[in-house]
Design a protein around this motif. Structure first.
Motif, mmCIF file in Angstrom:
data_model
loop_
_atom_site.group_PDB
_atom_site.id
_atom_site.type_symbol
_atom_site.label_atom_id
_atom_site.label_comp_id
_atom_site.label_asym_id
_atom_site.label_seq_id
_atom_site.Cartn_x
_atom_site.Cartn_y
_atom_site.Cartn_z
ATOM 1 N N SER A 107 32.468 33.245 36.335
ATOM 2 C CA SER A 107 33.274 34.456 36.818
ATOM 3 C C SER A 107 34.632 34.077 36.908
ATOM 4 N N ILE A 108 35.557 35.020 36.812
ATOM 5 C CA ILE A 108 37.022 34.858 36.801
ATOM 6 C C ILE A 108 37.467 35.775 37.611
ATOM 7 N N SER A 109 38.873 35.467 38.091
ATOM 8 C CA SER A 109 39.509 36.335 39.057
ATOM 9 C C SER A 109 40.973 36.160 38.925
ATOM 10 N N HIS A 110 41.773 37.248 39.092
ATOM 11 C CA HIS A 110 43.235 36.976 39.339
ATOM 12 C C HIS A 110 43.834 38.209 40.081
ATOM 13 N N SER A 126 23.523 33.125 38.583
ATOM 14 C CA SER A 126 24.955 33.904 38.219
ATOM 15 C C SER A 126 26.150 33.504 39.395
ATOM 16 N N TYR A 127 26.978 33.772 39.132
ATOM 17 C CA TYR A 127 28.436 33.324 40.140
ATOM 18 C C TYR A 127 29.357 34.458 39.902
ATOM 19 N N GLY A 128 30.043 34.017 41.364
ATOM 20 C CA GLY A 128 31.120 34.915 41.614
ATOM 21 C C GLY A 128 32.161 34.502 42.264
ATOM 22 N N VAL A 129 33.438 34.744 41.820
ATOM 23 C CA VAL A 129 34.915 34.153 42.365
ATOM 24 C C VAL A 129 35.927 35.262 42.698
ATOM 25 N N ASP A 130 36.680 35.202 43.553
ATOM 26 C CA ASP A 130 37.555 36.168 43.722
ATOM 27 C C ASP A 130 38.593 35.538 44.649
ATOM 28 N N THR A 131 39.989 36.041 44.263
ATOM 29 C CA THR A 131 41.034 35.635 44.901
ATOM 30 C C THR A 131 41.737 36.845 45.106
ATOM 31 N N GLU A 132 42.439 36.635 46.553
ATOM 32 C CA GLU A 132 43.305 38.036 46.992
ATOM 33 C C GLU A 132 44.355 37.531 47.734
ATOM 34 N N ALA A 133 45.374 38.201 47.572
ATOM 35 C CA ALA A 133 46.724 37.866 48.556
ATOM 36 C C ALA A 133 46.455 38.191 49.849
ATOM 37 N N ILE A 134 46.792 37.458 50.726
ATOM 38 C CA ILE A 134 46.478 38.059 52.128
ATOM 39 C C ILE A 134 46.912 39.332 52.514
ATOM 40 N N ALA A 135 46.137 40.167 52.958
ATOM 41 C CA ALA A 135 46.673 41.516 53.043
ATOM 42 C C ALA A 135 47.748 41.646 54.418
ATOM 43 N N ARG A 228 38.365 29.240 50.792
ATOM 44 C CA ARG A 228 39.750 28.311 50.897
ATOM 45 C C ARG A 228 40.726 29.392 51.260
ATOM 46 N N VAL A 229 41.709 28.963 52.069
ATOM 47 C CA VAL A 229 42.946 29.928 52.254
ATOM 48 C C VAL A 229 44.098 29.064 52.378
ATOM 49 N N THR A 230 45.120 29.635 51.531
ATOM 50 C CA THR A 230 46.512 29.065 51.494
ATOM 51 C C THR A 230 47.327 29.998 52.168
ATOM 52 N N ASP A 231 48.711 29.661 52.067
ATOM 53 C CA ASP A 231 49.666 30.415 52.922
ATOM 54 C C ASP A 231 49.887 31.937 52.368
ATOM 55 N N SER A 232 49.492 32.062 51.158
ATOM 56 C CA SER A 232 49.507 33.563 50.751
ATOM 57 C C SER A 232 48.267 34.186 50.202
ATOM 58 N N HIS A 233 47.448 33.355 49.841
ATOM 59 C CA HIS A 233 46.096 33.963 49.359
ATOM 60 C C HIS A 233 44.799 33.274 49.969
ATOM 61 N N VAL A 234 43.587 33.958 49.734
ATOM 62 C CA VAL A 234 42.300 33.577 49.706
ATOM 63 C C VAL A 234 41.601 33.276 48.520
ATOM 64 N N LEU A 235 40.604 32.489 48.730
ATOM 65 C CA LEU A 235 39.686 32.268 47.574
ATOM 66 C C LEU A 235 38.464 32.254 48.006
ATOM 67 N N THR A 236 37.442 32.965 47.385
ATOM 68 C CA THR A 236 36.041 33.066 47.850
ATOM 69 C C THR A 236 35.100 32.630 46.623
ATOM 70 N N TRP A 237 33.861 32.162 46.637
ATOM 71 C CA TRP A 237 33.083 32.001 45.553
ATOM 72 C C TRP A 237 31.712 31.654 46.045
ATOM 73 N N LEU A 238 30.619 31.895 45.327
ATOM 74 C CA LEU A 238 29.175 31.673 45.480
ATOM 75 C C LEU A 238 28.578 31.786 44.214
ATOM 76 N N SER A 239 27.223 31.037 44.190
ATOM 77 C CA SER A 239 26.359 31.209 43.184
ATOM 78 C C SER A 239 24.930 31.737 43.777
ATOM 79 N N VAL A 240 24.049 32.537 42.960
ATOM 80 C CA VAL A 240 23.111 33.084 43.324
ATOM 81 C C VAL A 240 21.976 32.844 42.118
#
Length: 243
Positions: A107-110, A126-135, A228-240
């Motif tokens: 999986s890819i995220s941007h 199967s896999y999932g990853v996502d990164t988001e700017a902290i809202a 995982r959480v940074t000062d600006s973004h979060v990152l989430t992921w899992l496999s199924v």
């Protein structure tokens, strides 16, 4: 790809990519790579510099869209090398999901300057990853009103993390879950198909399905998702596991 090679990728990107690093995926057999990218530093020549194929579908795309695509595919390239898989193009399915070379699943995220790839040779999952700017502001309001139900809004107000981070994590986790389940479900489903079970902890959160998606993905099925959480973004992921 060694850590020195990650540094070399940064050098070849001419300031486009930075902070490239392999993270502990906590998923057996899977690698997780993440980086920052600077849209203002993008140029079309970077596709050649990074050995990434620019698809015809981007012929009329604006630079931001091209930069996002390049950043994600660069992470896929790094992840393949970490798995000692020969370099290969990652094209796109009609549903806009990455089409991986035979023998790989991932999986890819941007999002807003951060990109990531979760990749494995284990194609039985199967896999999932996502990164988001902290809202914040309108983005946070949109998540609260369009992504979370009243029960979830109550839960994100509790726990060790600030509510805005919890809201962003829940949104991101649902995106990761969608990516992981889409190959099995074969259709789009909404944010209301999964619900946050409890406030996120410092490194994970859990969602459960609110409806039957398939015979093997029934209502109530629980999914534990790393974050995982940074000062600006979060990152989430899992496999199924596949059914």
């Amino acid at each position: 790809m060694t850590h020195q090679a990650l540094i070399d990728m940064h050098s070849r990107s001419n300031g486009f990519l930075s902070d490239i690093g392999a993270k502990d995926s906590l998923v057996p057999g899977a690698v997780l790579v993440a980086a920052s990218y600077e849209t203002a530093a993008f140029s079309q020549s970077l596709f050649d510099a990074l050995d990434i194929l620019c698809p015809d579908t981007l012929d009329r795309a604006v630079d931001k869209r091209r930069a996002d695509y390049l950043a994600g595919r660069a992470m896929a390239s790094a992840a393949m090398a970490l798995l000692e898989h020969p370099p290969a193009s990652v094209t796109t399915t009609p549903g806009r999901a990455p089409l991986w070379p035979e023998g790989l699943a991932g999986s890819i995220s941007h999002a807003r300057g951060r990109c990531a790839c979760l990749l494995s040779r284990d194609t039985s999952r199967s896999y999932g990853v996502d990164t988001e700017a902290i809202a914040s502001g309108r983005s946070l309001t949109a998540i609260l009103t369009e992504t979370l139900n009243p029960t979830e809004r109550d839960r994100i107000a509790k726990g060790p993390l600030p509510a805005a981070i919890n809201a962003t994590l829940t949104f991101s986790a649902k995106e990761s879950l969608f990516k992981a389940l889409y190959p099995q479900v074969g259709r789009h489903f909404g944010f209301d198909a999964a619900e946050l079970i409890a406030p996120p902890t410092s490194d994970s959160l859990a969602l459960s399905l609110t409806t039957d998606l398939t015979e093997t993905l029934p209502k109530g099925r629980r999914f534990d998702i790393h974050h995982r959480v940074t000062d600006s973004h979060v990152l989430t992921w899992l496999s199924v596991p596949a059914p």
